[in-house]
Write a protein that holds these residues in place. Structure first.
Motif, short mmCIF file in Angstrom:
data_model
loop_
_atom_site.label_atom_id
_atom_site.label_comp_id
_atom_site.label_asym_id
_atom_site.label_seq_id
_atom_site.Cartn_x
_atom_site.Cartn_y
_atom_site.Cartn_z
N THR A 130 33.70 38.67 35.53
CA THR A 130 33.27 37.66 36.51
C THR A 130 33.10 36.30 35.83
OG1 THR A 130 30.89 38.09 36.22
CG2 THR A 130 32.07 39.45 37.82
N PHE A 131 33.03 36.31 34.50
CA PHE A 131 32.97 35.07 33.72
C PHE A 131 34.37 34.67 33.23
CE2 PHE A 131 28.63 36.62 33.45
CZ PHE A 131 27.87 35.47 33.54
N ASP A 132 35.39 35.31 33.78
CA ASP A 132 36.78 35.01 33.42
C ASP A 132 37.08 35.34 31.96
OD1 ASP A 132 37.71 34.26 35.91
OD2 ASP A 132 37.17 32.16 35.63
N ILE A 133 36.54 36.47 31.50
CA ILE A 133 36.86 36.96 30.16
C ILE A 133 37.79 38.17 30.33
CG2 ILE A 133 35.95 38.00 28.05
CD1 ILE A 133 33.39 36.45 28.49
N HIS A 134 38.95 38.13 29.68
CA HIS A 134 39.95 39.17 29.87
C HIS A 134 40.54 39.60 28.54
CE1 HIS A 134 39.95 38.21 34.20
NE2 HIS A 134 39.89 36.96 33.81
N MET A 135 41.06 40.84 28.55
CA MET A 135 41.80 41.31 27.39
C MET A 135 43.06 40.47 27.25
SD MET A 135 39.85 43.63 26.36
CE MET A 135 38.55 44.72 26.98
N GLU A 136 43.46 40.20 26.03
CA GLU A 136 44.53 39.25 25.76
C GLU A 136 45.82 39.61 26.49
OE1 GLU A 136 45.71 36.62 21.95
OE2 GLU A 136 45.81 38.77 21.67
N HIS A 137 46.13 40.90 26.59
CA HIS A 137 47.40 41.29 27.19
C HIS A 137 47.44 41.04 28.70
CE1 HIS A 137 44.90 44.94 27.77
NE2 HIS A 137 45.58 45.06 28.89
N GLU A 138 46.27 40.74 29.30
CA GLU A 138 46.22 40.51 30.74
C GLU A 138 46.58 39.07 31.11
OE1 GLU A 138 42.27 41.53 31.84
OE2 GLU A 138 42.55 43.68 31.56
N ARG A 139 46.62 38.17 30.16
CA ARG A 139 46.86 36.75 30.43
C ARG A 139 47.78 36.16 29.36
NH1 ARG A 139 44.40 38.11 34.29
NH2 ARG A 139 42.81 37.02 35.51
#
Length: 252
Positions: free
Chosen positions: A11-20
């Motif tokens: 919800t804080f826009d933190i994602h696993m690298e492969h997702e973006r």
């Protein structure tokens, strides 16, 4: 626990690298030449009139991604995701992409929470946020006071929103304790001579009575009002304009 917290951190826009698709590694952002190039590109994309406005907007966004998420998980879950610079990158959408294998969970276990908290926040600020803000200042000439108040208003905001919905007295006590620790911390916690956010931190009644910033983040200078607000709700310039207007109205 880690999977639950990770879902919350999305919800804080933190994602696993492969997702973006990443736009810039934070290690590259700390390079003056690469940082300048990135800011120039961002300036065009967000229609900012200068590098200083661009850097201010970036610092607000980055503080939300890294600082707000960390402080929230500390209060809500009594743990924090270690976000080393070398594990982080920004995507084209200005979300935080992380290499999960390099980001370890820091939980309160045998260690006293006070000592754990100091270790977490010292690493967060000294090793991550201070270097990022220093390079933004150096490349854009934006005053440090604006950059650090951008961080502080993110802290004020996440604590205010958490207090508004939190019912657990243990978590409320935890939040207040963390806030006062940050407010009274020495500059050493930030690898600076003085605490750069002390004068800007406000929660509770103080924030309600005096919500305005001391410095202006310069959002109003953007050509495109992306948030549709004109001025930030706590903008000191807007506040001064209202006071001047009211003063003239009283004379009339």
């Amino acid at each position: 626990m880690s999977s639950i917290v990770m879902n919350e951190l999305k919800t804080f826009d933190i994602h696993m690298e492969h997702e973006r698709l990443t736009e810039i590694e934070i290690t590259d952002l700390l390079n003056e030449e690469k940082c300048l190039s990135f800011l120039r590109k961002q300036m065009i994309e967000i229609k900012a009139p200068s590098l200083s406005v661009t850097a201010s907007m970036l610092s607000k966004r980055y503080a939300y991604l890294v600082v707000s998420s960390t402080l929230y998980s500390m209060v809500e879950f009594n743990c924090a995701l270690h976000l080393p610079v070398k594990a982080c990158a920004l995507s084209k959408e200005r979300t935080l992409c992380i290499q999960a294998g390099m980001c370890k969970w820091q939980e309160v276990k045998s260690m006293e929470r006070e000592k754990w908290r100091e270790n977490v926040l010292r690493t967060l600020f000294s090793s991550h946020i201070t270097p990022v803000l220093n390079i933004l200042k150096k490349t854009s000439r934006v005053p440090s006071s604006i950059l650090w108040e951008n961080v502080a208003i993110r802290i004020n905001s996440i604590y205010r929103k958490t207090l508004a919905k939190e019912m657990d007295p243990v978590k409320i006590e935890r939040l207040n304790s963390d806030f006062h620790f940050l407010k009274n911390a020495s500059g050493d916690l930030f690898n600076l001579k003085e605490n750069p956010i002390k004068q800007y931190l406000k929660i509770g009644e103080e924030l309600i009575v005096n919500p305005c910033r001391k410095t202006c983040c310069m959002y109003y200078k953007l050509e495109k009002d992306v948030e549709g607000i004109g001025y930030c709700s706590n903008c000191p310039i807007k506040s001064k304009q209202i006071k001047v207007r009211d003063s003239y109205n009283k004379r009339d």
